[in-house]
Design a protein around this motif. Structure first.
Motif, short mmCIF file in Angstrom:
data_model
loop_
_atom_site.label_atom_id
_atom_site.label_comp_id
_atom_site.label_asym_id
_atom_site.label_seq_id
_atom_site.Cartn_x
_atom_site.Cartn_y
_atom_site.Cartn_z
N LEU A 37 0.82 -1.22 0.00
CA LEU A 37 0.00 0.00 0.00
C LEU A 37 0.85 1.27 0.00
N LEU A 38 2.00 1.22 0.65
CA LEU A 38 2.85 2.41 0.74
C LEU A 38 3.78 2.58 -0.46
N LYS A 39 3.75 1.65 -1.40
CA LYS A 39 4.69 1.74 -2.53
C LYS A 39 4.46 2.97 -3.39
N ASP A 40 3.24 3.49 -3.41
CA ASP A 40 2.95 4.66 -4.24
C ASP A 40 3.07 5.98 -3.48
N ILE A 52 9.94 -3.71 -2.72
CA ILE A 52 8.90 -3.70 -3.75
C ILE A 52 9.20 -4.72 -4.86
N GLY A 53 10.42 -4.73 -5.37
CA GLY A 53 10.77 -5.67 -6.44
C GLY A 53 10.55 -7.12 -6.05
N LEU A 59 8.67 -8.33 -3.70
CA LEU A 59 7.25 -8.58 -3.45
C LEU A 59 6.47 -8.66 -4.76
N GLU A 60 6.84 -7.83 -5.75
CA GLU A 60 6.19 -7.91 -7.06
C GLU A 60 6.51 -9.25 -7.73
N THR A 61 7.74 -9.71 -7.59
CA THR A 61 8.12 -11.01 -8.15
C THR A 61 7.32 -12.13 -7.48
N LEU A 62 7.20 -12.06 -6.17
CA LEU A 62 6.41 -13.06 -5.44
C LEU A 62 4.95 -13.02 -5.88
N ALA A 63 4.40 -11.83 -6.05
CA ALA A 63 3.00 -11.70 -6.48
C ALA A 63 2.80 -12.28 -7.88
N GLN A 64 3.75 -12.03 -8.78
CA GLN A 64 3.66 -12.59 -10.14
C GLN A 64 3.74 -14.11 -10.08
N TRP A 65 4.64 -14.63 -9.25
CA TRP A 65 4.75 -16.08 -9.11
C TRP A 65 3.43 -16.66 -8.59
N ALA A 66 2.86 -16.02 -7.57
CA ALA A 66 1.61 -16.50 -6.97
C ALA A 66 0.48 -16.49 -8.01
N GLU A 67 0.39 -15.41 -8.79
CA GLU A 67 -0.64 -15.34 -9.83
C GLU A 67 -0.44 -16.43 -10.88
N GLY A 68 0.79 -16.61 -11.30
CA GLY A 68 1.09 -17.59 -12.35
C GLY A 68 0.93 -19.03 -11.92
#
Length: 145
Positions: A55-58, A115-116, A118-127
């Protein structure tokens, strides 16, 4: 014992200290102090911490905005999570003397480095979500569980 030594070699090859595998009660058990991975995962791996960082990334947000954005978190748990993240140098807290007092939080430079990953983890989770859900269903349908 052979399995433990084999696992330690594998973990060492990944760059993780062997202390991370030492079971509690073992005289060489160093806990989080001896294992940077455990220490960091205790904080960063907590579900509320991950949500706050995302949430704080932006940019900076007020406490009330964070609480509204994170469904199911109590005021006490959000306060505790923010204090822990601030203690670890991942979040800055700014208090503005107004009535009522306004408090804002933002990621520090160190916090932004999360952030990087966590974004990688989120992409992995989605995929892999479909495969994980299928594996869970297969596991749950087994009669030996």
């Amino acid at each position: 014992m052979e399995t433990i030594n084999k696992n330690r070699k594998i973990v060492s090859a990944l760059g993780v200290k062997a202390a991370c595998l030492t079971p509690p009660g073992d005289e060489s058990h160093a806990g989080a102090e001896g294992c940077p991975l455990r220490d960091v995962l205790d904080r960063v791996g907590a579900k509320w911490s991950v949500l706050v960082v995302v949430l704080l990334k932006d940019g900076r947000l007020r406490f009330s905005d964070l609480r509204r954005s994170i469904g199911g978190i109590s005021q006490r748990m959000l306060t505790q999570t923010l204090r822990q993240l601030e203690r670890d140098g991942l979040v800055d807290r700014t208090v503005y003397p107004s009535v009522p007092v306004r408090v804002e939080y933002e990621l520090t430079a160190l916090g932004r480095t999360l952030i990087g990953p966590l974004e990688t983890l989120a992409q992995w989770a989605e995929g892999h979500r479909g495969a994980i859900l299928s594996a869970r269903a297969a596991y749950d349908s087994r009669g030996d569980v």
